[in-house]
Design a protein around this motif. Structure first.
Motif, PDB file in Angstrom:
ATOM      1  N   GLY A 178       0.838  -1.196   0.000  1.00 16.27           N
ATOM      2  CA  GLY A 178       0.000   0.000   0.000  1.00 16.27           C
ATOM      3  C   GLY A 178       0.864   1.234   0.000  1.00 16.27           C
ATOM      4  N   MET A 179       1.818   1.289  -0.911  1.00 11.24           N
ATOM      5  CA  MET A 179       2.863   2.322  -0.879  1.00 11.24           C
ATOM      6  C   MET A 179       2.363   3.683  -1.352  1.00 11.24           C
ATOM      7  SD  MET A 179       5.091   1.536  -4.267  1.00 11.24           S
ATOM      8  CE  MET A 179       4.273   1.551  -5.870  1.00 11.24           C
ATOM      9  N   GLY A 180       1.130   3.755  -1.913  1.00 11.67           N
ATOM     10  CA  GLY A 180       0.644   5.035  -2.408  1.00 11.67           C
ATOM     11  C   GLY A 180       1.496   5.524  -3.556  1.00 11.67           C
ATOM     12  N   GLN A 181       1.912   6.774  -3.501  1.00  6.43           N
ATOM     13  CA  GLN A 181       2.741   7.351  -4.564  1.00  6.43           C
ATOM     14  C   GLN A 181       4.222   7.065  -4.375  1.00  6.43           C
ATOM     15  OE1 GLN A 181       1.757  11.478  -4.432  1.00  6.43           O
ATOM     16  NE2 GLN A 181       2.688  11.824  -2.421  1.00  6.43           N
TER      17      GLN A 181
ATOM     18  N   GLU B 105       0.985  -1.748  -4.672  1.00  9.98           N
ATOM     19  CA  GLU B 105      -0.109  -0.782  -4.621  1.00  9.98           C
ATOM     20  C   GLU B 105      -1.232  -1.251  -5.548  1.00  9.98           C
ATOM     21  OE1 GLU B 105      -2.736   1.795  -3.974  1.00  9.98           O
ATOM     22  OE2 GLU B 105      -0.881   2.060  -2.838  1.00  9.98           O
ATOM     23  N   LYS B 106      -2.480  -1.193  -5.068  1.00  8.50           N
ATOM     24  CA  LYS B 106      -3.605  -1.671  -5.877  1.00  8.50           C
ATOM     25  C   LYS B 106      -4.268  -0.572  -6.696  1.00  8.50           C
ATOM     26  CE  LYS B 106      -7.500  -1.161  -2.666  1.00  8.50           C
ATOM     27  NZ  LYS B 106      -8.654  -1.851  -2.062  1.00  8.50           N
ATOM     28  N   ASP B 107      -4.102   0.692  -6.310  1.00 10.58           N
ATOM     29  CA  ASP B 107      -4.734   1.798  -7.026  1.00 10.58           C
ATOM     30  C   ASP B 107      -3.902   2.139  -8.266  1.00 10.58           C
ATOM     31  OD1 ASP B 107      -5.547   4.337  -7.958  1.00 10.58           O
ATOM     32  OD2 ASP B 107      -6.289   4.895  -5.985  1.00 10.58           O
ATOM     33  N   PRO B 108      -4.451   1.952  -9.472  1.00 15.71           N
ATOM     34  CA  PRO B 108      -3.669   2.220 -10.686  1.00 15.71           C
ATOM     35  C   PRO B 108      -3.138   3.651 -10.766  1.00 15.71           C
ATOM     36  CG  PRO B 108      -5.675   1.015 -11.221  1.00 15.71           C
ATOM     37  CD  PRO B 108      -5.791   1.425  -9.779  1.00 15.71           C
ATOM     38  N   LYS B 109      -3.910   4.624 -10.280  1.00 22.65           N
ATOM     39  CA  LYS B 109      -3.455   6.011 -10.339  1.00 22.65           C
ATOM     40  C   LYS B 109      -2.271   6.234  -9.416  1.00 22.65           C
ATOM     41  CE  LYS B 109      -7.903   8.045 -11.671  1.00 22.65           C
ATOM     42  NZ  LYS B 109      -8.986   9.015 -11.299  1.00 22.65           N
ATOM     43  N   MET B 110      -2.341   5.682  -8.210  1.00 19.41           N
ATOM     44  CA  MET B 110      -1.218   5.797  -7.281  1.00 19.41           C
ATOM     45  C   MET B 110       0.010   5.083  -7.827  1.00 19.41           C
ATOM     46  SD  MET B 110      -1.709   7.570  -4.515  1.00 19.41           S
ATOM     47  CE  MET B 110      -2.975   8.227  -3.428  1.00 19.41           C
TER      48      MET B 110
ATOM     49  N   ALA C  57       0.745   4.544 -10.936  1.00 18.53           N
ATOM     50  CA  ALA C  57       1.284   5.344 -12.032  1.00 18.53           C
ATOM     51  C   ALA C  57       2.104   6.519 -11.503  1.00 18.53           C
ATOM     52  CB  ALA C  57       0.147   5.840 -12.923  1.00 18.53           C
ATOM     53  N   ALA C  58       1.614   7.142 -10.432  1.00 16.78           N
ATOM     54  CA  ALA C  58       2.357   8.258  -9.833  1.00 16.78           C
ATOM     55  C   ALA C  58       3.687   7.778  -9.267  1.00 16.78           C
ATOM     56  CB  ALA C  58       1.509   8.914  -8.740  1.00 16.78           C
ATOM     57  N   ALA C  59       3.679   6.590  -8.643  1.00 11.04           N
ATOM     58  CA  ALA C  59       4.928   6.043  -8.104  1.00 11.04           C
ATOM     59  C   ALA C  59       5.913   5.734  -9.216  1.00 11.04           C
ATOM     60  CB  ALA C  59       4.628   4.782  -7.289  1.00 11.04           C
ATOM     61  N   ARG C  60       5.415   5.173 -10.313  1.00 12.22           N
ATOM     62  CA  ARG C  60       6.298   4.867 -11.438  1.00 12.22           C
ATOM     63  C   ARG C  60       6.865   6.139 -12.062  1.00 12.22           C
ATOM     64  NH1 ARG C  60       2.397   0.001 -13.550  1.00 12.22           N
ATOM     65  NH2 ARG C  60       3.597  -1.722 -12.640  1.00 12.22           N
ATOM     66  N   GLU C  61       6.057   7.174 -12.133  1.00 10.52           N
ATOM     67  CA  GLU C  61       6.532   8.445 -12.675  1.00 10.52           C
ATOM     68  C   GLU C  61       7.617   9.038 -11.777  1.00 10.52           C
ATOM     69  OE1 GLU C  61       4.797  12.863 -13.946  1.00 10.52           O
ATOM     70  OE2 GLU C  61       3.426  11.268 -13.327  1.00 10.52           O
ATOM     71  N   ALA C  62       7.384   8.979 -10.449  1.00 12.40           N
ATOM     72  CA  ALA C  62       8.395   9.491  -9.523  1.00 12.40           C
ATOM     73  C   ALA C  62       9.677   8.677  -9.599  1.00 12.40           C
ATOM     74  CB  ALA C  62       7.837   9.482  -8.097  1.00 12.40           C
ATOM     75  N   LEU C  63       9.537   7.359  -9.727  1.00 14.57           N
ATOM     76  CA  LEU C  63      10.711   6.506  -9.823  1.00 14.57           C
ATOM     77  C   LEU C  63      11.498   6.792 -11.095  1.00 14.57           C
ATOM     78  CD1 LEU C  63      12.370   4.118  -8.750  1.00 14.57           C
ATOM     79  CD2 LEU C  63      10.797   2.584  -9.957  1.00 14.57           C
ATOM     80  N   ALA C  64      10.797   7.047 -12.187  1.00 14.78           N
ATOM     81  CA  ALA C  64      11.463   7.317 -13.463  1.00 14.78           C
ATOM     82  C   ALA C  64      12.346   8.554 -13.403  1.00 14.78           C
ATOM     83  CB  ALA C  64      10.417   7.462 -14.568  1.00 14.78           C
ATOM     84  N   ALA C  65      12.031   9.468 -12.492  1.00 15.45           N
ATOM     85  CA  ALA C  65      12.806  10.695 -12.365  1.00 15.45           C
ATOM     86  C   ALA C  65      14.055  10.518 -11.498  1.00 15.45           C
ATOM     87  CB  ALA C  65      11.930  11.800 -11.786  1.00 15.45           C
TER      88      ALA C  65
ATOM     89  N   GLU D  18       1.383  -4.288  -8.956  1.00 18.18           N
ATOM     90  CA  GLU D  18      -0.022  -3.923  -8.724  1.00 18.18           C
ATOM     91  C   GLU D  18      -0.678  -5.050  -7.952  1.00 18.18           C
ATOM     92  OE1 GLU D  18      -4.090  -2.506 -11.055  1.00 18.18           O
ATOM     93  OE2 GLU D  18      -2.190  -2.689 -12.146  1.00 18.18           O
ATOM     94  N   SER D  19      -1.047  -4.788  -6.707  1.00 22.54           N
ATOM     95  CA  SER D  19      -1.646  -5.797  -5.829  1.00 22.54           C
ATOM     96  C   SER D  19      -2.229  -5.085  -4.620  1.00 22.54           C
ATOM     97  CB  SER D  19      -0.579  -6.807  -5.389  1.00 22.54           C
ATOM     98  OG  SER D  19      -1.063  -7.622  -4.341  1.00 22.54           O
ATOM     99  N   ASP D  20      -3.174  -5.758  -3.935  1.00 24.15           N
ATOM    100  CA  ASP D  20      -3.739  -5.180  -2.717  1.00 24.15           C
ATOM    101  C   ASP D  20      -3.025  -5.678  -1.464  1.00 24.15           C
ATOM    102  OD1 ASP D  20      -4.644  -7.768  -2.396  1.00 24.15           O
ATOM    103  OD2 ASP D  20      -6.772  -7.266  -2.451  1.00 24.15           O
ATOM    104  N   GLY D  21      -1.970  -6.472  -1.651  1.00 25.90           N
ATOM    105  CA  GLY D  21      -1.165  -6.920  -0.521  1.00 25.90           C
ATOM    106  C   GLY D  21      -1.618  -8.217   0.108  1.00 25.90           C
ATOM    107  N   ARG D  22      -2.766  -8.739  -0.315  1.00 25.78           N
ATOM    108  CA  ARG D  22      -3.261  -9.975   0.289  1.00 25.78           C
ATOM    109  C   ARG D  22      -2.719 -11.227  -0.391  1.00 25.78           C
ATOM    110  NH1 ARG D  22      -9.597  -8.429   0.879  1.00 25.78           N
ATOM    111  NH2 ARG D  22      -9.168  -7.577  -1.197  1.00 25.78           N
TER     112      ARG D  22
END
Length: 235
Positions: A25-28, A46-51, A53-61, A74-78
């Motif tokens: 559940g890492m969020g962004q 992280e299960k939220d696709p938008k979050m 995507a934000a994490a991947r964008e931050a990582l790319a930088a 992409e997972s809900d951790g269960r």
């Protein structure tokens, strides 16, 4: 909370050791990237696709050396048992997730299995013993009165979610083999600040953080914090 986490990591592992970290559940990706910058190998879930995507964008930088230390799923951790072997991680983070899980015991047991012996499980939860504080400090007396007899609340996103109690989680952590080692309060004095509040100057921010850090480890203040940061250790 980052300071509290760093304190627990420094107290359990040799200085300079590159840890295997799972952030569920890492969020962004704020904590995941912070720990990767510190040299650790981080797996973010992280299960939220938008979050995600934000994490991947931050990582790319980030520089290549940091990017290669981070994996994102992409997972809900269960379903951690599907992706990883038991004992695969030294540190498992689950911050701001349990309030969205109606029955969290199974999730927590699965996360504990991911820890190597002596590994650290870090949880950030809403404090069910202090739900009346925000409404009471805001002068919402009806809301405060109703909060005394419930474990549910409406979060800042307008969602009806669930709070956890220290006593209950203490028992749960003992039962899954990662008994409570330390706990802190988070947002003791700042929970009523609005999301669009103006950020104060650097000196005031440092003073605020110092007071929050002190209160977060001091009774009775930590008992009425908006959030609880619990750290369990795998036996």
């Amino acid at each position: 909370m980052a300071r509290q986490l760093d304190e627990q990591i420094a107290g359990r592992f040799p200085v300079g050791q590159r840890l295997r970290v799972l952030d569920v559940g890492m969020g962004q990706g704020t904590q995941a990237l912070r720990l990767a910058r510190a040299g650790h190998q981080v797996t973010g879930v992280e299960k939220d696709p938008k979050m995600l995507a934000a994490a991947r964008e931050a990582l790319a930088a980030e520089p290549e050396g940091i990017r290669e230390r981070v994996r994102l799923f992409e997972s809900d951790g269960r379903d951690t048992g599907v992706h990883f072997l038991p004992g695969s991680f030294d540190v498992v983070l689950c911050h701001g997730v349990l309030m969205y899980v109606e029955l969290p015991d199974a999730l927590l047991a699965g996360l504990a299995r991911m820890l190597a012996p002596g590994g650290l499980l870090s949880l950030l939860v809403r404090n069910g013993d202090a739900l009346a504080m925000r409404a009471g400090l805001a002068g919402d007396w009806a809301g405060a009165m109703g909060a005394f007899d419930t474990d549910s609340y409406t979060n800042r996103l307008g969602l009806e979610v669930r709070a956890d109690r220290l006593s209950t989680l203490t028992g749960t952590l003992a039962g899954i083999g990662a008994p409570l080692h330390a706990w802190y309060g988070v947002r003791v004095f700042t929970d009523t600040a609005s999301d669009d509040a103006e950020i104060p100057g650097e000196a005031e921010v440092e003073a605020l953080l110092a007071v929050e850090e002190r209160a977060g480890r001091t009774d009775p203040y930590r008992q009425v914090a908006a959030l609880l940061h619990l750290c369990g250790v795998r036996g």
